[in-house]
Motif scaffolding. Structure first.
Motif, PDB file in Angstrom:
ATOM      1  N   LEU A 104      -6.640   3.232   5.657  1.00  0.00           N
ATOM      2  CA  LEU A 104      -6.552   2.554   4.848  1.00  0.00           C
ATOM      3  C   LEU A 104      -6.530   0.853   4.364  1.00  0.00           C
ATOM      4  N   TRP A 105      -4.911   1.032   5.358  1.00  0.00           N
ATOM      5  CA  TRP A 105      -4.267  -0.067   5.336  1.00  0.00           C
ATOM      6  C   TRP A 105      -5.125  -1.140   5.497  1.00  0.00           C
ATOM      7  N   GLN A 106      -6.224  -1.264   6.902  1.00  0.00           N
ATOM      8  CA  GLN A 106      -7.116  -2.109   7.227  1.00  0.00           C
ATOM      9  C   GLN A 106      -7.608  -2.656   6.552  1.00  0.00           C
ATOM     10  N   ASP A 107      -8.491  -1.096   6.138  1.00  0.00           N
ATOM     11  CA  ASP A 107      -9.615  -1.990   4.812  1.00  0.00           C
ATOM     12  C   ASP A 107      -8.370  -2.623   4.176  1.00  0.00           C
ATOM     13  N   GLN A 119      -2.172  -4.597  10.345  1.00  0.00           N
ATOM     14  CA  GLN A 119      -1.989  -3.543  10.954  1.00  0.00           C
ATOM     15  C   GLN A 119      -1.004  -2.429  10.304  1.00  0.00           C
ATOM     16  N   LEU A 120      -0.822  -1.510  10.511  1.00  0.00           N
ATOM     17  CA  LEU A 120       0.411  -0.631   9.878  1.00  0.00           C
ATOM     18  C   LEU A 120       1.227  -0.936  10.668  1.00  0.00           C
ATOM     19  N   GLY A 154       0.350  -5.320  -4.781  1.00  0.00           N
ATOM     20  CA  GLY A 154      -0.898  -5.689  -2.562  1.00  0.00           C
ATOM     21  C   GLY A 154      -0.510  -4.292  -2.259  1.00  0.00           C
ATOM     22  N   GLY A 155       0.279  -2.893  -2.841  1.00  0.00           N
ATOM     23  CA  GLY A 155       0.250  -2.472  -1.651  1.00  0.00           C
ATOM     24  C   GLY A 155      -0.160  -1.251  -1.809  1.00  0.00           C
ATOM     25  N   LEU A 156      -0.547   0.024  -1.267  1.00  0.00           N
ATOM     26  CA  LEU A 156      -1.208   1.555  -1.816  1.00  0.00           C
ATOM     27  C   LEU A 156      -0.745   2.669  -2.260  1.00  0.00           C
ATOM     28  N   VAL A 157      -1.198   2.794  -3.120  1.00  0.00           N
ATOM     29  CA  VAL A 157      -1.081   4.492  -3.008  1.00  0.00           C
ATOM     30  C   VAL A 157      -1.790   5.626  -2.264  1.00  0.00           C
ATOM     31  N   VAL A 158      -1.390   6.495  -1.721  1.00  0.00           N
ATOM     32  CA  VAL A 158      -2.705   7.063  -1.359  1.00  0.00           C
ATOM     33  C   VAL A 158      -1.783   8.761  -1.897  1.00  0.00           C
TER      34      VAL A 158
END
Length: 247
Positions: free
Chosen positions: A45-48, A53-54, A137-141
């Protein structure tokens, strides 16, 4: 989401299903493969989402449980958070409630929660807190078990919760002579797929960039788009929110 879709194979689905059989009797045989799969999912998900890279990212795991995920995320700056204490050697762990996160805004690159939302009465408050502490710009999953799916009742059985959560809870207690690990109305709640989708699509400060079944192969992702059907067949919904960048 090319990386995430590539991960979602039938073989992966079957491997996770086999591991699930050991959740009650041998938790390590279930949670360690789940931890590795969660890392692979977050990395994809981070790459997409960022084309990065994570490795080295700041990650908060909300509702981390006893600490099985720490080793899987060793290449990141990983912090686990849970009301319960972690097992020895679980790394950076904070005891706190996911609905009142003890962090400043914009602290983490990724904030995720795996199979926690169905265990609290107000999961979207936790989702809002997760978004608050995630940087622009970060992600919540956020992934969770859907009540009307086959595993909605957790250890109380595959069909008993369809009669009613309280009935399934009481039946389990009668049969086993003890209450279930997840007690309906106290630590297990009937969260629907539609609720999660509504929250994801209406949340302020973030954009929904993904909605898909966590454990299904990619060719079954369309199930999320079908009302009613998704409540029974999606089983576990993954919500991916990208926090809006400040203008």
């Amino acid at each position: 989401m090319p990386h995430t879709r590539r991960l979602a194979s039938l073989r992966r689905s079957l491997d996770l299903l086999r591991a699930f059989r050991h959740e009650q009797t041998d938790p390590a045989r279930f949670y360690r493969p789940l931890a590795d799969d969660t890392y692979a999912l977050i990395r994809a998900l981070w790459q997409d989402g960022t084309q990065q890279q994570l490795t080295g990212t700041r990650i908060l795991d909300v509702g981390s449980g006893p600490g099985y995920f720490h080793d899987a995320f060793a290449s990141t700056h990983y912090i686990s958070l849970d009301p319960a204490p972690a097992t020895p050697g679980a790394g950076s762990h904070i005891r706190a409630d996911g609905r009142t996160l003890p962090f400043a805004e914009d602290t983490f690159d990724i904030t995720f929660s795996s199979n926690v939302a169905e265990h609290i009465p107000d999961p979207w408050r936790m989702g809002e807190e997760m978004l608050r502490v995630t940087r622009p710009g970060g992600l919540v999953v956020l992934s969770y078990t859907i009540w009307l799916g086959p595993f909605g009742g957790h250890e109380t059985g595959l069909w008993q919760h369809y009669v009613g959560g309280a009935w399934a809870r009481d039946r389990y207690s009668r049969v086993h002579g003890k209450p279930p690990k997840n007690v309906f109305g106290e630590s297990l709640f009937d969260v629907s797929c539609a609720e999660g989708i509504h929250w994801a699509q209406s949340v302020r400060g973030g954009t929904c960039v993904g909605l898909f079944p966590r454990y299904h192969p990619r060719w079954a992702w369309w199930l999320v788009k079908v009302p009613v059907v998704r409540e029974f067949l999606v089983s576990n919904l993954v919500i991916v929110i990208q926090k809006n960048r400040q203008i």
